[in-house]
Design an enzyme around this catalytic site. Structure first.
Site, short mmCIF file in Angstrom:
data_model
loop_
_atom_site.label_atom_id
_atom_site.label_comp_id
_atom_site.label_asym_id
_atom_site.label_seq_id
_atom_site.Cartn_x
_atom_site.Cartn_y
_atom_site.Cartn_z
N ASN A 138 0.76 -0.12 6.07
CA ASN A 138 1.27 -0.99 5.01
C ASN A 138 1.98 -2.14 5.69
O ASN A 138 2.78 -1.92 6.59
CB ASN A 138 2.24 -0.22 4.11
N GLY A 139 1.66 -3.39 5.31
CA GLY A 139 2.31 -4.55 5.91
C GLY A 139 1.27 -5.63 6.17
O GLY A 139 0.14 -5.56 5.69
N LYS A 195 11.44 -15.42 -20.23
CA LYS A 195 11.94 -14.11 -19.78
C LYS A 195 12.81 -13.49 -20.84
O LYS A 195 12.69 -12.31 -21.18
CB LYS A 195 12.72 -14.26 -18.47
N TRP A 232 -3.47 -1.65 -1.70
CA TRP A 232 -3.32 -2.82 -2.58
C TRP A 232 -3.77 -3.99 -1.71
O TRP A 232 -3.05 -4.42 -0.81
CB TRP A 232 -1.86 -2.97 -3.01
N GLU A 283 10.78 -12.44 -23.93
CA GLU A 283 9.86 -11.33 -23.66
C GLU A 283 10.57 -9.99 -23.69
O GLU A 283 10.03 -9.00 -24.18
CB GLU A 283 9.31 -11.48 -22.24
N CYS A 315 0.85 -1.20 0.00
CA CYS A 315 0.00 0.00 0.00
C CYS A 315 0.88 1.24 0.00
O CYS A 315 2.07 1.18 0.22
CB CYS A 315 -0.88 -0.03 1.25
N HIS A 372 16.93 -35.40 -29.64
CA HIS A 372 15.88 -35.94 -30.52
C HIS A 372 15.46 -34.91 -31.57
O HIS A 372 14.28 -34.71 -31.81
CB HIS A 372 14.68 -36.38 -29.68
N ARG A 384 2.18 2.53 -8.18
CA ARG A 384 2.32 1.25 -7.44
C ARG A 384 1.10 0.36 -7.62
O ARG A 384 1.12 -0.80 -7.25
CB ARG A 384 2.52 1.51 -5.96
N LYS A 399 0.45 -6.55 -19.53
CA LYS A 399 0.67 -7.15 -18.20
C LYS A 399 -0.40 -8.19 -17.90
O LYS A 399 -0.13 -9.19 -17.28
CB LYS A 399 0.67 -6.07 -17.12
N GLU A 412 10.92 -21.08 -18.20
CA GLU A 412 10.72 -19.72 -17.70
C GLU A 412 11.89 -18.83 -18.08
O GLU A 412 11.70 -17.68 -18.47
CB GLU A 412 10.51 -19.75 -16.19
#
Ligand code: AGP
Length: 594
Positions: A97-98, A471, A71, A474, A2, A490, A27, A589, A467
């Site tokens: 925040n937390g 990355k 958030w 992308e 947050c 193969h 954010r 996104k 992955e």
């Protein structure tokens, strides 16, 4: 994560609080609010954008107040769950925040003492605790409240008729901006840069009481001084906390993302895990569905669940499942989606429900569409992920899938305990890799000169090869392929030349020897090979061109350390090629179309 702001000074607080919140919009948030300090603590809040909040306000001459962008981590986005939160009488207001890990116990205790709660949030216990201990002075009441709280917090408390802000910090960032006849408090530097470039970075255990024109700082009860720093950044640089790109910032946030994700699910004392989901579901197999990076997390989850729970696990790309005749049977269906908005994954979720399966979603966004479809929800707590390339959300997904496997596993308490101990240590292991960033950047510069690269691995790290390739594709636009190491011979061997480097993940598990044999075969075709290998593995050096070292961890958790090295490798390769990194061409996104 947050956004928090506070102001006390010679000017009207309201427009300053609103502007500070606007500086934190990048954010990501789902609701916002302010409280203005005077004879009352006048709260205005809702699940709306800041501009809408601003339009709803009347002029107010208060010279102190607090503000918040939320958030959501506990409780859906709503006006009731938005901050500031207040005590019963609305006299004390807090923005936070937390994660308050023991908020349920505190809520029960306070309710038994007559407090009434309105929201679903963990934060709301803070103003009620302060109210409980308030005996005419705000600071000591805050100190007593902190003594009851377990977890992470950065918060500002105000009380009607009390012309001061009381500020506390533990494990969540908080700064004090020193202005001209005014002080600002914020969770992040960009919020204050319009007013001052002089800031104090609070540290864990710090508590500040700020009044008109003065402030007192204590740490663990002793009055202290802290250095006033000049912020050298522009506003944009500050939003990235000084990192060049959000992606790099978010890679560096991964240790915190791991801690925040497992906090609240693992008890502090014994090796027990409480995921807070239904335990009475009758299933004899698990089916996991996802897209992109989340699909790779699902593949790692399959390995973990197979190993620890010993029931059949199937993994589908959501986009394929939607048009297949896959038989689900008595399946627990898990959909993994960071955004909770991916169209393919939402369609798969609905189809699984229509087929009568119990559905569980693992997501980073409270209140997202997926959470309104699934029967049960597991939130990762990676915080807002701004860069299109998923990094900290991926690592947090891995942690959540490990917790699912451990929570359902039949292993003995001792083995579970040692795995949980190792899981708790992962943030420190990641810091060790982040300390090697410069060395990895050098390998990235080297790879930047190639146009075709293979990523190979075996076993639980095969999804990490996928992955790592994703990355790189992308963000650097290099054609990279993730491949099972044993499969290269193969067919794809035909592509191996001096111009086709291979990144090989050489995890010291039951696949190591065969992977070494595969590396020798690749070297025989003259491909340059970069190995991602454990510290202390001297043997690998003779077979490869470069080695990127990662800390030794339990083989089950090796994907977490290996992917961190590959994220940095992709980042620095893309940086060397001058790519935009945070906003790659053609990508979004959240892919909200099929
Ligand atoms: C990952 O870097 C990409 N941004 C993409 O593959 C992403 O993982 C995929 O679109 C799934 O998104 P989700 O987790 O929000 O469902």
């Amino acid at each position: 994560m947050c956004g928090i702001v506070g102001y006390i000074g010679a000017r009207e607080a309201q427009p300053i609080l609103i502007n500070c919140l606007k500086r934190l919009e990048y954010r990501g948030y789902d609701s916002c609010g302010i409280a203005l300090l005077g004879e009352t603590a006048e709260v205005h809040k809702d699940a709306i954008r800041i501009e809408a909040l601003e339009r709803s306000l009347q002029p107010n001459d208060s010279q102190a107040g607090i503000g918040h962008t939320r958030w959501a981590t506990h409780g859906k986005p709503s006006g009731i769950n938005a901050h500031p939160h207040t005590d019963c009488s609305g006299t004390i207001a807090v923005v936070h925040n937390g994660v308050i890990e023991n908020f349920l116990q505190l809520r029960e205790q306070l309710t038994s003492e007559g407090h009434t709660f309105r929201s679903e949030t963990d934060t709301e216990v803070i103003p009620h605790l302060i109210e409980k201990y308030y005996k005419g002075d705000l600071e000591p009441a805050v100190l007593k409240a902190l003594a009851d709280i377990a977890g992470s917090y950065a918060f500002i408390a105000i009380r009607a008729g009390c012309d001061e802000l009381v500020v506390a910090r533990k494990d969540s960032p908080l700064i004090i901006g020193i202005g001209d006849k005014e002080y600002l408090v914020a969770s992040d530097v960009p919020a204050v840069l319009d007013y001052t470039d002089r800031v104090i970075y609070l540290e864990d255990g710090d508590l500040a009481t700020i009044t008109q024109g003065t402030f007192k700082l204590t740490s663990n009860g002793k009055q202290i001084e802290r250095t006033v720093h000049r912020v050298p950044w522009t506003m944009e640089e500050a939003q990235k906390a000084g990192y060049e790109h959000f992606m790099l910032k978010e890679i560096h946030e991964q240790p915190r993302a791991i801690q925040n994700t497992f906090a609240g699910y693992i008890s502090a004392l014994e090796p027990e895990i409480d995921l807070g989901i239904r335990k009475d579901i009758d299933f004899d197999n698990i089916s996991i569905m996802a897209c992109g990076t989340s699909y790779h997390a699902a593949l790692v989850g399959k390995h973990a669940i197979n190993k620890l729970v010993q029931i059949p696990v199937n993994v589908d790309m959501a986009s394929e499942f939607n048009y297949s005749d896959t038989i689900l049977g008595k399946s627990l269906v898990i959909v993994v989606t960071q955004s909770g908005e991916t169209a393919d994954s939402l369609k798969a979720l609905k189809k699984a429900k229509e087929l009568g399966c119990y559905t569980l979603v693992i997501t980073n966004v409270v209140g997202s569409s997926a959470t309104r479809i699934a029967d049960d929800i597991l939130y990762i707590k990676a915080g807002p992920e701004i860069s299109v390339a998923a990094t900290k959300s991926f690592v947090a997904q891995l942690i959540m899938l490990y917790l699912v496997a451990l929570a359902h596993s039949a292993i003995d308490t001792r083995s579970r305990g040692s795995l949980l101990t190792e899981l708790r240590q992962l943030p420190n292991r990641l810091y060790e890799i982040l300390d090697r960033e410069e060395e990895i950047a050098g390998h990235g510069k080297y790879l930047a000169g190639y146009d075709n690269i293979f990523f190979v691995a075996r076993g639980i790290n095969y999804p990490i090869a996928l992955e790592g390739a994703l990355k790189l594709k992308e963000i650097s636009y290099i054609h990279a392929e993730g491949y099972a190491a044993g499969e290269l011979k193969h067919g794809p061997f035909a592509l191996l030349t001096l111009d086709t480097p291979v990144v090989a993940i050489a995890a010291k598990d039951n696949t190591y020897e065969t992977l070494l044999a595969n590396i020798k075969e690749m070297k025989a075709r003259e491909s340059p090979v970069i190995a991602i290998a454990e510290e202390g593995d001297a043997e690998i050096e003779q077979y490869v061109d470069f080695v990127v070292r990662v800390p030794k961890v339990d083989p089950l958790f090796s994907p977490v350390v290996n992917v961190t090295a590959l994220q940095l490798l992709a980042y620095y390769t893309a940086k060397e090629r001058g790519c935009p990194i945070d906003t790659p061409r053609n990508l979004a996104k959240s892919v909200t179309v099929e």
